[in-house]
Design a protein around this motif. Structure first.
Motif, mmCIF file in Angstrom:
data_model
loop_
_atom_site.group_PDB
_atom_site.id
_atom_site.type_symbol
_atom_site.label_atom_id
_atom_site.label_comp_id
_atom_site.label_asym_id
_atom_site.label_seq_id
_atom_site.Cartn_x
_atom_site.Cartn_y
_atom_site.Cartn_z
ATOM 1 N N VAL A 1 -12.144 -15.846 0.905
ATOM 2 C CA VAL A 1 -12.389 -14.649 0.097
ATOM 3 C C VAL A 1 -11.919 -13.398 0.849
ATOM 4 O O VAL A 1 -11.273 -12.519 0.265
ATOM 5 N N ASP A 2 -12.203 -13.320 2.140
ATOM 6 C CA ASP A 2 -11.755 -12.167 2.933
ATOM 7 C C ASP A 2 -10.228 -12.050 2.939
ATOM 8 O O ASP A 2 -9.680 -10.945 2.853
ATOM 9 N N GLN A 3 -9.539 -13.173 3.046
ATOM 10 C CA GLN A 3 -8.074 -13.145 3.029
ATOM 11 C C GLN A 3 -7.561 -12.663 1.674
ATOM 12 O O GLN A 3 -6.611 -11.876 1.604
ATOM 13 N N ALA A 4 -8.186 -13.127 0.595
ATOM 14 C CA ALA A 4 -7.770 -12.694 -0.745
ATOM 15 C C ALA A 4 -8.044 -11.198 -0.937
ATOM 16 O O ALA A 4 -7.239 -10.488 -1.552
ATOM 17 N N ILE A 5 -9.151 -10.709 -0.406
ATOM 18 C CA ILE A 5 -9.422 -9.266 -0.463
ATOM 19 C C ILE A 5 -8.326 -8.524 0.284
ATOM 20 O O ILE A 5 -7.822 -7.493 -0.189
ATOM 21 N N ARG A 12 -2.865 -2.044 -3.239
ATOM 22 C CA ARG A 12 -3.136 -0.733 -2.662
ATOM 23 C C ARG A 12 -4.481 -0.170 -3.112
ATOM 24 O O ARG A 12 -4.575 0.939 -3.628
ATOM 25 N N VAL A 13 -5.509 -0.999 -2.944
ATOM 26 C CA VAL A 13 -6.871 -0.583 -3.258
ATOM 27 C C VAL A 13 -7.704 -0.673 -1.982
ATOM 28 O O VAL A 13 -7.263 -1.231 -0.983
ATOM 29 N N THR A 14 -8.890 -0.132 -2.027
ATOM 30 C CA THR A 14 -9.782 -0.210 -0.881
ATOM 31 C C THR A 14 -10.343 -1.628 -0.775
ATOM 32 O O THR A 14 -10.332 -2.379 -1.762
ATOM 33 N N PRO A 15 -10.869 -2.011 0.385
ATOM 34 C CA PRO A 15 -11.495 -3.330 0.496
ATOM 35 C C PRO A 15 -12.639 -3.535 -0.501
ATOM 36 O O PRO A 15 -12.772 -4.614 -1.077
ATOM 37 N N ASP A 16 -13.437 -2.503 -0.735
ATOM 38 C CA ASP A 16 -14.512 -2.630 -1.730
ATOM 39 C C ASP A 16 -13.953 -2.867 -3.120
ATOM 40 O O ASP A 16 -14.481 -3.670 -3.895
ATOM 41 N N GLY A 69 -6.251 0.722 -9.890
ATOM 42 C CA GLY A 69 -5.094 1.515 -9.510
ATOM 43 C C GLY A 69 -4.904 1.630 -8.011
ATOM 44 O O GLY A 69 -5.822 1.423 -7.239
ATOM 45 N N PRO A 70 -3.689 1.932 -7.628
ATOM 46 C CA PRO A 70 -3.449 2.126 -6.195
ATOM 47 C C PRO A 70 -4.198 3.354 -5.706
ATOM 48 O O PRO A 70 -4.283 4.352 -6.405
ATOM 49 N N THR A 71 -4.735 3.240 -4.512
ATOM 50 C CA THR A 71 -5.436 4.397 -3.948
ATOM 51 C C THR A 71 -4.436 5.459 -3.521
ATOM 52 O O THR A 71 -4.743 6.629 -3.522
ATOM 53 N N SER A 72 -3.218 5.034 -3.173
ATOM 54 C CA SER A 72 -2.142 5.991 -2.914
ATOM 55 C C SER A 72 -0.828 5.244 -2.996
ATOM 56 O O SER A 72 -0.740 4.073 -2.631
ATOM 57 N N LEU A 73 0.155 5.897 -3.502
ATOM 58 C CA LEU A 73 1.484 5.296 -3.596
ATOM 59 C C LEU A 73 2.200 5.478 -2.263
ATOM 60 O O LEU A 73 1.971 6.471 -1.564
ATOM 61 N N PRO A 74 3.063 4.542 -1.901
ATOM 62 C CA PRO A 74 3.742 4.666 -0.602
ATOM 63 C C PRO A 74 4.486 5.982 -0.438
ATOM 64 O O PRO A 74 4.470 6.579 0.627
ATOM 65 N N GLU A 75 5.123 6.486 -1.495
ATOM 66 C CA GLU A 75 5.875 7.734 -1.360
ATOM 67 C C GLU A 75 4.956 8.941 -1.174
ATOM 68 O O GLU A 75 5.383 9.975 -0.695
ATOM 69 N N ASP A 76 3.675 8.794 -1.516
ATOM 70 C CA ASP A 76 2.709 9.881 -1.319
ATOM 71 C C ASP A 76 2.129 9.878 0.093
ATOM 72 O O ASP A 76 1.477 10.820 0.502
ATOM 73 N N SER A 77 2.378 8.813 0.823
ATOM 74 C CA SER A 77 1.809 8.685 2.170
ATOM 75 C C SER A 77 2.672 9.431 3.164
ATOM 76 O O SER A 77 3.890 9.478 3.044
ATOM 77 N N PRO A 78 2.042 9.961 4.198
ATOM 78 C CA PRO A 78 2.833 10.628 5.241
ATOM 79 C C PRO A 78 3.679 9.585 5.974
ATOM 80 O O PRO A 78 3.268 8.430 6.078
ATOM 81 N N GLY A 111 -11.026 -4.214 -3.682
ATOM 82 C CA GLY A 111 -10.451 -5.557 -3.634
ATOM 83 C C GLY A 111 -11.492 -6.610 -3.949
ATOM 84 O O GLY A 111 -11.236 -7.565 -4.690
ATOM 85 N N TRP A 112 -12.695 -6.442 -3.400
ATOM 86 C CA TRP A 112 -13.808 -7.342 -3.696
ATOM 87 C C TRP A 112 -14.157 -7.264 -5.185
ATOM 88 O O TRP A 112 -14.358 -8.289 -5.838
ATOM 89 N N ALA A 113 -14.230 -6.054 -5.724
ATOM 90 C CA ALA A 113 -14.574 -5.874 -7.135
ATOM 91 C C ALA A 113 -13.518 -6.524 -8.039
ATOM 92 O O ALA A 113 -13.853 -7.136 -9.051
ATOM 93 N N VAL A 114 -12.251 -6.403 -7.665
ATOM 94 C CA VAL A 114 -11.169 -7.019 -8.442
ATOM 95 C C VAL A 114 -11.364 -8.538 -8.481
ATOM 96 O O VAL A 114 -11.316 -9.157 -9.541
ATOM 97 N N LEU A 115 -11.594 -9.144 -7.320
ATOM 98 C CA LEU A 115 -11.807 -10.597 -7.279
ATOM 99 C C LEU A 115 -13.009 -11.003 -8.125
ATOM 100 O O LEU A 115 -12.957 -11.984 -8.868
ATOM 101 N N ARG A 116 -14.081 -10.246 -8.002
ATOM 102 C CA ARG A 116 -15.295 -10.556 -8.761
ATOM 103 C C ARG A 116 -15.041 -10.470 -10.265
ATOM 104 O O ARG A 116 -15.432 -11.365 -11.022
ATOM 105 N N GLU A 117 -14.340 -9.423 -10.692
ATOM 106 C CA GLU A 117 -14.060 -9.267 -12.122
ATOM 107 C C GLU A 117 -13.121 -10.354 -12.641
ATOM 108 O O GLU A 117 -13.321 -10.871 -13.739
ATOM 109 N N VAL A 118 -12.104 -10.690 -11.868
ATOM 110 C CA VAL A 118 -11.187 -11.760 -12.285
ATOM 111 C C VAL A 118 -11.974 -13.062 -12.419
ATOM 112 O O VAL A 118 -11.797 -13.807 -13.382
ATOM 113 N N SER A 119 -12.861 -13.316 -11.482
ATOM 114 C CA SER A 119 -13.696 -14.515 -11.539
ATOM 115 C C SER A 119 -14.555 -14.527 -12.802
ATOM 116 O O SER A 119 -14.625 -15.537 -13.510
#
Length: 126
Positions: free
Chosen positions: A49-53, A61-65, A114-123, A67-75
């Motif tokens: 589960v940690d690896q899938a998160i 591009r989501v936060t770990p929390d 959604g992504p927490t930030s897009l790569p082009e928005d990152s420094p 990522g956990w919520a995504v897995l839970r909802e898909v399940s």
């Protein structure tokens, strides 16, 4: 015969109450072996589960929390155990195979978080 709470009363036959007679250990040993098996499975499941998160964090591009919520909802939406969803996602990362219904649910769920930030928005990295 009465005894103090801190003292150990002898059982009839001379043994202490917490000492099993020879041959009586087998059920307890079987119980402990089953518990060890369950703990090993839990550790393995947690790692999967940690690896899938981690994949959700990296690819979605989501936060770990999140990522956990995504897995839970898909399940929940696919009626597949969370550990099995996590295993499918790991196989998908290795081989590119993901059942269409799981993939559609995963994409919809990631879109909601959604992504927490897009790569082009990152420094830029230095």
């Amino acid at each position: 015969m009465t005894s103090d709470a801190g003292s150990k009363a002898e059982e009839p036959g001379g043994g202490l109450p917490d000492q099993a007679a020879p041959g009586e250990d087998a059920p307890r040993i079987a119980e402990l072996q089953e518990e060890i098996g369950q703990l090993k499975e839990a550790v393995t499941s947690h790692a999967v589960v940690d690896q899938a998160i981690g994949m959700m964090v990296a690819l979605g591009r989501v936060t770990p929390d999140d990522g956990w919520a995504v897995l839970r909802e898909v399940s929940q939406h696919t009626n597949i155990k969370l550990r099995n969803v996590a295993e499918m996602i790991l196989v998908w990362g290795q081989k590119g195979d993901l059942p269409p219904d799981v993939r559609a649910t995963l994409e919809e769920t990631l879109d909601r978080y959604g992504p927490t930030s897009l790569p082009e928005d990152s420094p830029p990295l230095r």
